[in-house]
Design a protein around this motif. Structure first.
Motif, short mmCIF file in Angstrom:
data_model
loop_
_atom_site.label_atom_id
_atom_site.label_comp_id
_atom_site.label_asym_id
_atom_site.label_seq_id
_atom_site.Cartn_x
_atom_site.Cartn_y
_atom_site.Cartn_z
N LEU A 23 0.84 -1.17 0.00
CA LEU A 23 0.00 0.00 0.00
C LEU A 23 0.89 1.24 0.00
CD1 LEU A 23 -1.37 0.42 3.59
CD2 LEU A 23 -0.18 -1.63 2.91
N ILE A 24 0.27 2.36 -0.28
CA ILE A 24 0.97 3.63 -0.26
C ILE A 24 0.47 4.39 0.96
CG2 ILE A 24 1.39 5.81 -1.47
CD1 ILE A 24 0.73 4.23 -4.09
N VAL A 25 1.39 4.75 1.84
CA VAL A 25 1.06 5.48 3.07
C VAL A 25 1.91 6.75 3.10
CG1 VAL A 25 1.04 5.41 5.58
CG2 VAL A 25 0.55 3.33 4.29
N ASP A 26 1.25 7.88 3.12
CA ASP A 26 1.94 9.18 3.16
C ASP A 26 3.00 9.29 2.06
OD1 ASP A 26 0.45 9.99 5.39
OD2 ASP A 26 1.88 9.09 6.77
N GLY A 27 2.66 8.81 0.86
CA GLY A 27 3.56 8.91 -0.27
C GLY A 27 4.73 7.94 -0.24
N ARG A 28 4.65 6.93 0.63
CA ARG A 28 5.73 5.94 0.73
C ARG A 28 5.16 4.54 0.53
NH1 ARG A 28 8.42 6.59 6.34
NH2 ARG A 28 9.80 5.00 5.50
N PRO A 78 10.36 8.86 -13.64
CA PRO A 78 11.58 9.62 -13.38
C PRO A 78 12.65 8.78 -12.70
CG PRO A 78 9.63 10.83 -12.66
CD PRO A 78 9.19 9.45 -13.01
N LEU A 79 13.89 8.94 -13.13
CA LEU A 79 14.99 8.16 -12.57
C LEU A 79 15.09 8.34 -11.06
CD1 LEU A 79 17.72 8.87 -15.29
CD2 LEU A 79 16.25 6.86 -15.07
N LYS A 80 14.94 9.56 -10.60
CA LYS A 80 15.04 9.84 -9.17
C LYS A 80 13.96 9.07 -8.39
CE LYS A 80 14.98 13.50 -5.74
NZ LYS A 80 14.70 14.90 -5.47
N ALA A 81 12.75 9.04 -8.91
CA ALA A 81 11.66 8.33 -8.24
C ALA A 81 11.93 6.83 -8.20
CB ALA A 81 10.33 8.61 -8.94
N VAL A 82 12.39 6.26 -9.32
CA VAL A 82 12.68 4.82 -9.37
C VAL A 82 13.78 4.48 -8.38
CG1 VAL A 82 13.57 2.96 -10.83
CG2 VAL A 82 11.91 4.57 -11.75
N ARG A 83 14.80 5.28 -8.34
CA ARG A 83 15.91 5.01 -7.42
C ARG A 83 15.45 5.14 -5.97
NH1 ARG A 83 21.87 7.47 -6.93
NH2 ARG A 83 22.78 5.58 -6.07
N GLU A 84 14.62 6.13 -5.70
CA GLU A 84 14.12 6.34 -4.34
C GLU A 84 13.21 5.19 -3.89
OE1 GLU A 84 11.05 9.45 -2.30
OE2 GLU A 84 12.55 10.29 -3.65
N VAL A 85 12.28 4.78 -4.73
CA VAL A 85 11.33 3.74 -4.36
C VAL A 85 12.00 2.38 -4.21
CG1 VAL A 85 9.32 2.42 -5.16
CG2 VAL A 85 9.33 4.91 -5.33
N PHE A 86 12.88 2.02 -5.13
CA PHE A 86 13.47 0.68 -5.16
C PHE A 86 14.87 0.60 -4.57
CE2 PHE A 86 10.23 0.63 -8.45
CZ PHE A 86 9.53 -0.50 -8.08
N GLY A 87 15.48 1.74 -4.25
CA GLY A 87 16.83 1.72 -3.67
C GLY A 87 17.87 1.13 -4.60
N THR A 113 2.33 8.63 -9.35
CA THR A 113 2.04 9.74 -8.44
C THR A 113 3.26 10.63 -8.27
OG1 THR A 113 0.43 8.40 -7.25
CG2 THR A 113 1.28 10.31 -6.10
N MET A 114 4.42 10.02 -8.10
CA MET A 114 5.65 10.78 -7.94
C MET A 114 6.00 11.57 -9.21
SD MET A 114 7.87 8.02 -5.77
CE MET A 114 9.23 9.08 -5.27
N ALA A 115 5.73 10.97 -10.38
CA ALA A 115 6.00 11.66 -11.65
C ALA A 115 5.08 12.86 -11.81
CB ALA A 115 5.82 10.69 -12.81
N ALA A 116 3.83 12.72 -11.39
CA ALA A 116 2.86 13.81 -11.52
C ALA A 116 3.23 14.99 -10.60
CB ALA A 116 1.46 13.30 -11.19
N ARG A 117 3.80 14.67 -9.45
CA ARG A 117 4.22 15.73 -8.51
C ARG A 117 5.44 16.46 -9.00
NH1 ARG A 117 3.91 12.40 -3.06
NH2 ARG A 117 5.82 11.65 -3.99
#
Length: 118
Positions: A23-28, A78-87, A113-117
């Protein structure tokens, strides 16, 4: 940080019930799992932030499947989002950019969601 609660263990039997979800909780991204056996009175649960452990991910993808996500470029996550989510390491990120990424539906939604932000 992962959280775990476990009481005893039985051999898997027809009474055993397994549940796993993301699930997604507070954007995480968050994962949770529960196991219960009414025949032996056994209960186990775990949860944590980020991508789930492999055995939890296998249960989730067995039920929900995966979604191919393009990484980078004008139409990709976005590369930053992928790296952040998956480490991912930079090498893993480069591979994901070249081949795409198999994400669970919840992971794909978080990336959208992260790309839209922005």
């Amino acid at each position: 940080m992962a959280e775990h609660l476990m009481t005893l263990h039985c051999e898997p039997c027809p009474s055993c019930r397994h549940e796993a979800r993301q699930l997604i909780v507070d954007g995480r991204l968050r994962w949770e799992e529960q196991e219960h056996c009414s025949a032996y009175g056994v209960q186990a649960c775990g949860s944590g932030w980020g991508p789930p452990p492999p055995w939890v991910r296998e249960r989730i993808t067995a039920v929900e499947g995966t979604v191919r996500v393009a990484v980078g470029g004008p139409d990709g996550a976005p590369l930053k989002a992928v790296r952040e989510v998956f480490g991912l390491t930079l090498r893993e990120l480069a591979e994901a950019r070249h081949h795409g990424l198999d994400a669970t539906p919840v992971e794909a939604e978080l990336l959208r969601t992260m790309a839209a932000r922005g």
